[in-house]
Design a protein around this motif. Structure first.
Motif, PDB file in Angstrom:
ATOM      1  N   PHE A  29       0.851  -1.190   0.000  1.00 34.96           N
ATOM      2  CA  PHE A  29       0.000   0.000   0.000  1.00 34.96           C
ATOM      3  C   PHE A  29       0.884   1.237   0.000  1.00 34.96           C
ATOM      4  N   GLY A  30       0.600   2.164  -0.901  1.00 34.48           N
ATOM      5  CA  GLY A  30       1.253   3.466  -0.895  1.00 34.48           C
ATOM      6  C   GLY A  30       2.632   3.542  -1.498  1.00 34.48           C
ATOM      7  N   PRO A  32       5.407   4.417  -3.943  1.00 34.43           N
ATOM      8  CA  PRO A  32       5.451   5.407  -5.021  1.00 34.43           C
ATOM      9  C   PRO A  32       6.051   4.831  -6.299  1.00 34.43           C
ATOM     10  N   PRO A 139       8.308  10.240   4.298  1.00 34.68           N
ATOM     11  CA  PRO A 139       7.663   8.939   4.066  1.00 34.68           C
ATOM     12  C   PRO A 139       8.447   7.787   4.690  1.00 34.68           C
ATOM     13  N   PHE A 151       4.078  -1.371   3.418  1.00 33.53           N
ATOM     14  CA  PHE A 151       3.114  -0.294   3.619  1.00 33.53           C
ATOM     15  C   PHE A 151       3.874   1.015   3.765  1.00 33.53           C
ATOM     16  N   VAL A 153       3.715   5.076   4.886  1.00 28.96           N
ATOM     17  CA  VAL A 153       3.039   6.164   5.600  1.00 28.96           C
ATOM     18  C   VAL A 153       3.780   7.437   5.240  1.00 28.96           C
ATOM     19  N   SER A 154       3.037   8.432   4.741  1.00 28.76           N
ATOM     20  CA  SER A 154       3.638   9.697   4.311  1.00 28.76           C
ATOM     21  C   SER A 154       3.123  10.851   5.158  1.00 28.76           C
ATOM     22  N   ASP A 157      -0.759  12.030   5.635  1.00 27.93           N
ATOM     23  CA  ASP A 157      -1.729  10.956   5.412  1.00 27.93           C
ATOM     24  C   ASP A 157      -2.798  10.988   6.498  1.00 27.93           C
ATOM     25  N   LEU A 162      -5.626   5.407   6.369  1.00 27.73           N
ATOM     26  CA  LEU A 162      -4.571   4.396   6.482  1.00 27.73           C
ATOM     27  C   LEU A 162      -5.075   3.153   7.204  1.00 27.73           C
ATOM     28  N   HIS A 165      -6.699   0.384   5.271  1.00 24.83           N
ATOM     29  CA  HIS A 165      -5.820  -0.449   4.442  1.00 24.83           C
ATOM     30  C   HIS A 165      -4.758  -1.170   5.261  1.00 24.83           C
TER      31      HIS A 165
END
Length: 168
Positions: A29-30, A32, A139, A151, A153-154, A157, A162, A165
């Motif tokens: 997830f997430g 880039p 991030p 996963f 996390v930025s 967010d 979050l 997911h």
């Protein structure tokens, strides 16, 4: 056998080939398309500040020179009930990249941290701590010990999104 999560700045993971490895995880997830720009690693002080800000507790497996770590990372107030109540227990916490910290030598507050390890944590606690740390460190990539989940996390967010997911 213990459950383990690792958190590392996403740019650090990208420099070490971890981004490609994470892209191959069973679930992600997430992640880039492009690696983020290189930035300074978070310091021990920033990591402890994030734990405090998130309201987390746990067992530090490291020491900091001239600083009482339990002021920022207190012990679990109710170990028997914490996990069943969705508490914010980070479990046993280690800091990577901090010279001597894993050999029992105290770290300094200004030392850079390449990764944070959580053994037997509450998943929600790691999410809360990661959201707090991302606002300072940029991030973050989170990986589990099985390598099956990755996963990101930025900063900025939405924790509620979050959580929808969150695999842990």
């Amino acid at each position: 056998m213990g459950w383990f999560l690792v958190v590392t700045p996403l740019h650090q993971a990208a420099e070490n080939g971890g981004l490609e490895w994470a892209a191959g995880a069973e679930s992600s997830f997430g992640l880039p398309e492009e690696p983020p720009p290189v930035r300074q690693l978070p310091t021990v002080e920033q990591v402890l500040s994030a734990f405090r800000e998130a309201g987390c507790h746990g067992t530090p497996w490291f020491q900091v020179t001239g600083h009482e770590v339990t002021a920022d990372l207190p012990g679990c107030p109710n170990p028997a009930r914490c996990a069943s109540m969705g508490g914010l227990d980070l479990g046993e916490v280690t800091l990577g990249g901090v010279d001597g910290a894993t050999r029992g030598e105290p770290a300094a507050l200004n030392q850079a941290v390449t990764h944070i390890g959580f053994r037997k944590p509450s998943g929600l606690a790691v999410l809360a701590a990661s959201v707090a740390l991302a606002s300072q460190a940029g991030p973050l990539l989170l990986l589990d010990d099985s390598g099956s989940c990755a996963f990101v996390v930025s900063p900025g967010d939405d924790p509620t999104n979050l959580a929808k997911h969150w695999p842990w």
